[in-house]
Design an enzyme around this catalytic site. Sequence first.
Site, PDB file in Angstrom:
ATOM      1  N   SER A 145       0.856  -1.188   0.000  1.00  0.00           N
ATOM      2  CA  SER A 145       0.000   0.000   0.000  1.00  0.00           C
ATOM      3  C   SER A 145       0.893   1.240   0.000  1.00  0.00           C
ATOM      4  CB  SER A 145      -0.859   0.014   1.264  1.00  0.00           C
ATOM      5  OG  SER A 145      -1.475   1.279   1.437  1.00  0.00           O
ATOM      6  N   TYR A 158      -1.685  -0.922  10.347  1.00  0.00           N
ATOM      7  CA  TYR A 158      -1.899  -1.535   9.022  1.00  0.00           C
ATOM      8  C   TYR A 158      -0.760  -1.093   8.098  1.00  0.00           C
ATOM      9  CZ  TYR A 158      -3.842  -1.477   4.237  1.00  0.00           C
ATOM     10  OH  TYR A 158      -4.030  -1.598   2.879  1.00  0.00           O
TER      11      TYR A 158
HETATM   12  P1  NAP Z   1     -11.960  -5.469  -1.132  1.00  0.00           P
HETATM   13  O1  NAP Z   1     -12.480  -4.888  -2.401  1.00  0.00           O
HETATM   14  O2  NAP Z   1     -12.690  -5.171   0.120  1.00  0.00           O
HETATM   15  O3  NAP Z   1     -11.873  -7.046  -1.345  1.00  0.00           O
HETATM   16  C1  NAP Z   1     -11.436  -7.854  -0.350  1.00  0.00           C
HETATM   17  C2  NAP Z   1     -11.414  -9.291  -0.851  1.00  0.00           C
HETATM   18  O4  NAP Z   1     -10.737 -10.059   0.114  1.00  0.00           O
HETATM   19  C3  NAP Z   1     -12.772  -9.921  -1.001  1.00  0.00           C
HETATM   20  O5  NAP Z   1     -12.735 -10.773  -2.141  1.00  0.00           O
HETATM   21  C4  NAP Z   1     -12.949 -10.744   0.288  1.00  0.00           C
HETATM   22  O6  NAP Z   1     -13.863 -11.805   0.041  1.00  0.00           O
HETATM   23  C5  NAP Z   1     -11.513 -11.181   0.509  1.00  0.00           C
HETATM   24  N1  NAP Z   1     -11.052 -11.426   1.873  1.00  0.00           N
HETATM   25  C6  NAP Z   1     -11.175 -10.611   2.945  1.00  0.00           C
HETATM   26  N2  NAP Z   1     -10.557 -11.143   4.006  1.00  0.00           N
HETATM   27  C7  NAP Z   1     -10.015 -12.315   3.599  1.00  0.00           C
HETATM   28  C8  NAP Z   1      -9.256 -13.321   4.238  1.00  0.00           C
HETATM   29  N3  NAP Z   1      -8.926 -13.244   5.535  1.00  0.00           N
HETATM   30  N4  NAP Z   1      -8.875 -14.398   3.518  1.00  0.00           N
HETATM   31  C9  NAP Z   1      -9.197 -14.492   2.220  1.00  0.00           C
HETATM   32  N5  NAP Z   1      -9.913 -13.578   1.554  1.00  0.00           N
HETATM   33  C10 NAP Z   1     -10.322 -12.501   2.246  1.00  0.00           C
HETATM   34  O7  NAP Z   1     -10.437  -5.033  -0.857  1.00  0.00           O
HETATM   35  P2  NAP Z   1      -9.360  -4.338  -1.808  1.00  0.00           P
HETATM   36  O8  NAP Z   1      -9.445  -2.872  -1.634  1.00  0.00           O
HETATM   37  O9  NAP Z   1      -9.421  -4.900  -3.170  1.00  0.00           O
HETATM   38  O10 NAP Z   1      -7.995  -4.778  -1.092  1.00  0.00           O
HETATM   39  C11 NAP Z   1      -7.141  -5.753  -1.633  1.00  0.00           C
HETATM   40  C12 NAP Z   1      -5.717  -5.477  -1.214  1.00  0.00           C
HETATM   41  O11 NAP Z   1      -5.329  -4.178  -1.668  1.00  0.00           O
HETATM   42  C13 NAP Z   1      -5.437  -5.503   0.273  1.00  0.00           C
HETATM   43  O12 NAP Z   1      -4.183  -6.112   0.492  1.00  0.00           O
HETATM   44  C14 NAP Z   1      -5.338  -4.032   0.653  1.00  0.00           C
HETATM   45  O13 NAP Z   1      -4.525  -3.816   1.779  1.00  0.00           O
HETATM   46  C15 NAP Z   1      -4.699  -3.489  -0.605  1.00  0.00           C
HETATM   47  N6  NAP Z   1      -4.867  -2.049  -0.777  1.00  0.00           N
HETATM   48  C16 NAP Z   1      -6.099  -1.522  -1.042  1.00  0.00           C
HETATM   49  C17 NAP Z   1      -6.212  -0.144  -1.218  1.00  0.00           C
HETATM   50  C18 NAP Z   1      -7.535   0.505  -1.530  1.00  0.00           C
HETATM   51  O14 NAP Z   1      -7.579   1.754  -1.534  1.00  0.00           O
HETATM   52  N7  NAP Z   1      -8.591  -0.242  -1.815  1.00  0.00           N
HETATM   53  C19 NAP Z   1      -5.082   0.678  -1.107  1.00  0.00           C
HETATM   54  C20 NAP Z   1      -3.856   0.097  -0.825  1.00  0.00           C
HETATM   55  C21 NAP Z   1      -3.750  -1.271  -0.680  1.00  0.00           C
HETATM   56  P3  NAP Z   1     -14.640 -12.612   1.222  1.00  0.00           P
HETATM   57  O15 NAP Z   1     -15.428 -11.594   1.974  1.00  0.00           O
HETATM   58  O16 NAP Z   1     -15.464 -13.633   0.506  1.00  0.00           O
HETATM   59  O17 NAP Z   1     -13.538 -13.223   2.039  1.00  0.00           O
END
Ligand code: NAP
Length: 253
Positions: A145, A158
């Site tokens: 991130s 985090y």
């Molecule tokens: P998201 O849209 O909320 O999606 C989260 C996904 O993770 C869902 O498919 C969820 O499905 C699954 N999940 C949650 N907890 C889990 C677990 N313990 N084991 C396996 N699957 C799990 O999140 P996102 O924003 O795409 O984030 C993905 C990654 O990007 C993360 O590493 C986050 O730190 C990083 N990131 C995001 C942002 C941002 O702005 N969005 C910025 C920087 C970094 P289920 O509910 O079915 O488990």
Amino acid sequence: MKVKGKRFEGKVAIVTASTQGIGFGIAERIGSEGASIVISSRKQKNVDEAVGKLRSQGIDAIGVVCHVSNAEQRKNLIQKTVQKYGHIDVIVSNAAANPTTDTILETQESILDKLWDVNIKTSILLLQAAAPHLRKGSSVVFISSISAYQPEASMAMYGVTKTALLGLTKALATEMAPNTRVNCVAPGFVPTHFADFLTSNEVVRNAIEDRTLLKRLGTTGDMAAAVAFLASDDAAYITGETLVVAGGLPSRL
Ligand code: NAP
């Protein structure tokens, strides 16, 4: 999405936490470039729906329920992949938790444990299980991130776990060379469920856009394009690196 190449023809890719958001975007992108995709997340219903969406686009995909903290489910994820495809070429370690807005000094021990567990330890354990099945020329991509570089007050611990992934990338790149490359993508702000507490607040959203040089939030497609590059042979001479995909938000020199 316009995709020109088929860089992953004949390759097999596992993407954790891939039923929505950035993980699903990565699966869709790599799959549209020819990879067989293994979808996973905690809930069977979400897994089935995501697999259905990929198959409806002509992408070869299977789905396995895997809460990354569950040892049996991690083992099953690797076993099912190897049973079906025989080997693994790409692993994208994308799962993360952000369970608190407390300051670091106020964060409960159980939450500190959870952050270490989901955001770092399970990536290591998954790779331990996958390593014997990774082919020569394979590739691992961690999802860190922008907050790895300057942890924000509302998600400080985090951010620190995401900083640790930069070190893990370097260490594993050394350990897994020359057969497997290990790289990392550090996304900026992307309006997913995960980031909803920030991006659905208009004031916060405007403030983020304002300090982003490109004056917009990121998209899952932006992140997927970067991951696909690092995972592909286009990045055959890149390992141990982190690519910041944050529209010009301050990271490092
Ligand atoms: P998201 O849209 O909320 O999606 C989260 C996904 O993770 C869902 O498919 C969820 O499905 C699954 N999940 C949650 N907890 C889990 C677990 N313990 N084991 C396996 N699957 C799990 O999140 P996102 O924003 O795409 O984030 C993905 C990654 O990007 C993360 O590493 C986050 O730190 C990083 N990131 C995001 C942002 C941002 O702005 N969005 C910025 C920087 C970094 P289920 O509910 O079915 O488990």
